[in-house]
Design an enzyme around this catalytic site. Structure first.
Site, PDB file in Angstrom:
ATOM      1  NE  ARG A 138      -1.506  -0.291   6.644  1.00 35.62           N
ATOM      2  CZ  ARG A 138      -1.987  -0.923   7.719  1.00 35.62           C
ATOM      3  NH1 ARG A 138      -3.206  -0.673   8.145  1.00 35.62           N
ATOM      4  NH2 ARG A 138      -1.231  -1.813   8.357  1.00 35.62           N
ATOM      5  CD  GLU A 151       2.481  -5.168   8.105  1.00 32.67           C
ATOM      6  OE1 GLU A 151       2.780  -6.381   8.005  1.00 32.67           O
ATOM      7  OE2 GLU A 151       3.128  -4.262   7.542  1.00 32.67           O
ATOM      8  CG  HIS A 155      -0.144   0.014   2.518  1.00 33.08           C
ATOM      9  ND1 HIS A 155       0.333   1.182   3.064  1.00 33.08           N
ATOM     10  CD2 HIS A 155       0.252  -0.980   3.335  1.00 33.08           C
ATOM     11  CE1 HIS A 155       0.983   0.907   4.173  1.00 33.08           C
ATOM     12  NE2 HIS A 155       0.960  -0.411   4.361  1.00 33.08           N
ATOM     13  CG  HIS A 193      -0.611  -4.740   4.820  1.00 32.85           C
ATOM     14  ND1 HIS A 193      -1.064  -3.507   5.218  1.00 32.85           N
ATOM     15  CD2 HIS A 193      -1.707  -5.432   4.408  1.00 32.85           C
ATOM     16  CE1 HIS A 193      -2.377  -3.450   5.077  1.00 32.85           C
ATOM     17  NE2 HIS A 193      -2.794  -4.615   4.583  1.00 32.85           N
TER      18      HIS A 193
END
Ligand SMILES: O=C(O)[C@@H](CO)OP(=O)(O)O
Length: 328
Positions: A132, A186, A83, A256
């Site tokens: 994100r 993440e 991202h 991520h």
């Protein structure tokens, strides 16, 4: 009505749907009710028949991204994007599974990333469950030359599936399914989430914090190590993404730093020592080609123009040419 398990290519379905006013169109991705923990889903088409090569030969530009418009030699592309910059990247805070949006710069990075991949086919998008990564995927797709619309698939309940059903074959043809999965999130940073990285290093010592951030198997307090993150992210990749690539679908995966590091470790067969040194910048798309069961890295942006970025395969060059010949 036939169900095609494991296929997801609305572009291919649509031409056969167009003349069936009563047909329902659905990506039909079945996720068990306990979707927070789902182990498997199938990609189910409500499709009367799968188009033949002859059907496909008259290509509408909008159907170009389906892999079957490329030459018969089977290869598929996989784009990985970390991202763009998030508000907590900007503040230098441990983010992990906290769900914060992109900064203005992150938005620009995502758009820039989109330009870099605007000629690479995308049939399906996978993202984490975090905004994100989803923003990055969506913003990047605004730049794609193929101009299909990414649509998030909602299978969290039967009602969600029903209420998000698409009833136009033509619209299906011009869309790209986006599948979100928490397994691609993440790494969970435990008690470091929300703490400033520099202040944490001052408090616990640089070495300790480096160990938490970059060692393979040492988790931060109450968080996941890279190894733990890898167990869920790579398992998801193998179970749900790899079969799509195998079947010829071109996939974009927006996720991520650490979930992608663990997937790259798998793709490139890195050792736990090698992955320690792997750093991914925000908003940088990496291209892999999947062919004959192997992943080959084809580059990532180093130069300013898209042409400098990737080593195109012959199939990708043909695809690019087709897009260039499309009316604007
Ligand atoms: O804070 C995080 O969630 C990650 C990614 O930004 O940090 P790190 O660089 O330590 O992996």
């Amino acid at each position: 009505m036939f169900h095609f398990i494991g296929l997801l290519s609305p572009g291919l379905m649509a031409s056969t749907f167009l003349y069936q006013p009563t047909a329902r169109y659905s990506y039909g991705i079945d996720v068990p009710a306990s979707s927070r923990n789902f182990g498997s889903f199938s990609l189910r088409f409500l499709s009367p028949r799968f188009p033949t090569n002859a059907t496909r030969s008259v290509l509408h530009p909008s159907s170009l991204s389906n892999s079957h418009s490329l030459s018969s030699e089977s290869e598929s592309s996989l784009i990985l994007i970390r991202h763009g910059e998030s508000l907590w990247n900007e503040k230098n805070l441990f983010t992990g599974c906290c769900d914060v949006p992109l900064t203005k710069r992150g938005v620009e990075e995502a758009i820039e990333a989109g330009k870099r991949i605007s000629y690479i086919p995308v049939d399906m998008i996978f993202t984490s469950a975090l905004i994100r990564a989803q923003m990055t995927a969506m913003l990047a797709m605004t730049q794609h030359r193929q101009k299909k619309v990414p649509i998030i698939i909602h299978n969290e309940s039967e009602q969600a599936t029903t209420w998000t059903r698409v009833y136009s074959g033509k619209t299906m043809q011009q869309s790209i399914p986006v599948i979100t999965a928490w397994q691609l999130n993440e790494r969970m940073y435990g008690e470091l989430q929300g703490l400033n990285k520099e202040e944490t290093a001052e408090r616990y010592g640089k070495e300790k914090v480096y160990e938490w951030r970059r060692s393979y198997d040492i988790p931060p307090p109450k968080g996941e190590s890279l190894e733990m993150c890898s167990q869920r992210a790579v398992a998801y990749f193998k179970e749900f993404i790899e079969p799509q690539l195998k079947s010829g679908k071109h996939v974009m995966l927006a996720a991520h730093g650490n979930s992608l590091r663990s997937i790259i470790m798998y793709l490139e067969k890195l050792t736990s020592q090698e992955v320690t040194d792997l750093e991914l910048s925000t908003g940088i798309p990496l291209l892999y080609i999947y062919k004959e069961g192997k992943f080959m890295s084809r580059g990532s942006p180093v130069g300013p123009s898209e042409a400098d970025v990737y080593a195109y395969t012959q199939n990708l060059a043909v695809y690019r040419q087709q897009l260039e010949e499309m009316p604007h």
